[in-house]
Write a protein that holds these residues in place. Structure first.
Motif, PDB file in Angstrom:
ATOM      1  N   GLY A  63       0.830  -1.195   0.000  1.00 48.06           N
ATOM      2  CA  GLY A  63       0.000   0.000   0.000  1.00 48.06           C
ATOM      3  C   GLY A  63       0.865   1.246   0.000  1.00 48.06           C
ATOM      4  N   ASN A  64       0.307   2.336  -0.502  1.00 45.76           N
ATOM      5  CA  ASN A  64       1.105   3.548  -0.674  1.00 45.76           C
ATOM      6  C   ASN A  64       1.695   4.089   0.631  1.00 45.76           C
ATOM      7  N   LEU A  65       1.119   3.782   1.776  1.00 45.35           N
ATOM      8  CA  LEU A  65       1.698   4.250   3.035  1.00 45.35           C
ATOM      9  C   LEU A  65       2.882   3.397   3.493  1.00 45.35           C
ATOM     10  N   ASP A  66       3.098   2.261   2.858  1.00 47.83           N
ATOM     11  CA  ASP A  66       4.222   1.388   3.217  1.00 47.83           C
ATOM     12  C   ASP A  66       5.373   1.446   2.210  1.00 47.83           C
ATOM     13  N   ILE A  67       5.275   2.299   1.198  1.00 46.05           N
ATOM     14  CA  ILE A  67       6.306   2.362   0.148  1.00 46.05           C
ATOM     15  C   ILE A  67       7.672   2.732   0.719  1.00 46.05           C
ATOM     16  N   VAL A  79       9.503  -2.376  -5.988  1.00 43.86           N
ATOM     17  CA  VAL A  79       8.426  -2.117  -5.036  1.00 43.86           C
ATOM     18  C   VAL A  79       7.282  -1.513  -5.839  1.00 43.86           C
ATOM     19  N   ILE A  80       6.156  -2.210  -5.858  1.00 48.42           N
ATOM     20  CA  ILE A  80       4.998  -1.773  -6.625  1.00 48.42           C
ATOM     21  C   ILE A  80       3.934  -1.292  -5.636  1.00 48.42           C
ATOM     22  N   PRO A  81       3.580  -0.005  -5.693  1.00 50.25           N
ATOM     23  CA  PRO A  81       2.588   0.525  -4.760  1.00 50.25           C
ATOM     24  C   PRO A  81       1.163   0.424  -5.302  1.00 50.25           C
ATOM     25  N   TYR A  82       0.213   0.433  -4.384  1.00 51.00           N
ATOM     26  CA  TYR A  82      -1.193   0.570  -4.757  1.00 51.00           C
ATOM     27  C   TYR A  82      -1.846   1.559  -3.801  1.00 51.00           C
ATOM     28  N   ARG A  83      -2.942   2.165  -4.246  1.00 49.66           N
ATOM     29  CA  ARG A  83      -3.643   3.165  -3.428  1.00 49.66           C
ATOM     30  C   ARG A  83      -4.843   2.604  -2.683  1.00 49.66           C
ATOM     31  N   GLU A  84      -5.781   2.010  -3.376  1.00 46.97           N
ATOM     32  CA  GLU A  84      -7.008   1.566  -2.735  1.00 46.97           C
ATOM     33  C   GLU A  84      -7.113   0.055  -2.619  1.00 46.97           C
ATOM     34  N   SER A  85      -6.596  -0.660  -3.608  1.00 50.15           N
ATOM     35  CA  SER A  85      -6.699  -2.109  -3.601  1.00 50.15           C
ATOM     36  C   SER A  85      -5.512  -2.710  -4.341  1.00 50.15           C
ATOM     37  N   PRO A  86      -4.977  -3.823  -3.847  1.00 48.61           N
ATOM     38  CA  PRO A  86      -3.877  -4.465  -4.579  1.00 48.61           C
ATOM     39  C   PRO A  86      -4.324  -5.028  -5.926  1.00 48.61           C
ATOM     40  N   LYS A  87      -5.638  -5.135  -6.132  1.00 43.17           N
ATOM     41  CA  LYS A  87      -6.139  -5.604  -7.429  1.00 43.17           C
ATOM     42  C   LYS A  87      -5.695  -4.679  -8.552  1.00 43.17           C
ATOM     43  N   GLU A  88      -5.404  -3.410  -8.214  1.00 44.94           N
ATOM     44  CA  GLU A  88      -4.953  -2.433  -9.203  1.00 44.94           C
ATOM     45  C   GLU A  88      -3.675  -2.889  -9.913  1.00 44.94           C
TER      46      GLU A  88
END
Length: 90
Positions: A63-67, A79-88
């Motif tokens: 998640g974007n807060l753990d980047i 490191v691949i970030p996501y905002r709302e869902s890892p499905k993105e």
């Protein structure tokens, strides 16, 4: 210790002819999966996925807060970030 454990994981994947190993960390640093302490060294706030590939590549989907935290560890090639869902990104 974490880099050594990830290296051992790659060796085992190659030895056993397994393509990948994925660790899924649920959304809580309080009740983190015990394997996280040995392999990653910390827990994560958001739902996170850590992939170790047979060729040695290591990928984190967080998640974007753990980047920032993930990048500071220096354990992952990507490191691949996501905002709302890892499905993105999965």
């Amino acid at each position: 210790m974490e880099k050594e454990k990830l290296h051992q994981a790659v060796e085992l994947l190659n030895e056993l002819d397994i393509d990948a190993w994925m660790i899924v960390e649920r959304e809580s640093e309080i009740s983190s999966d015990p394997i996280m302490h040995y392999v990653i060294g910390t827990g994560f706030t958001w739902l996170s996925f850590f992939l170790v590939l047979r060729g040695g590549r290591k990928i984190a989907v967080v998640g974007n807060l753990d980047i920032e935290k993930t990048e500071r560890l220096g354990l992952f090639d990507q490191v691949i970030p996501y905002r709302e869902s890892p499905k993105e990104v999965l």
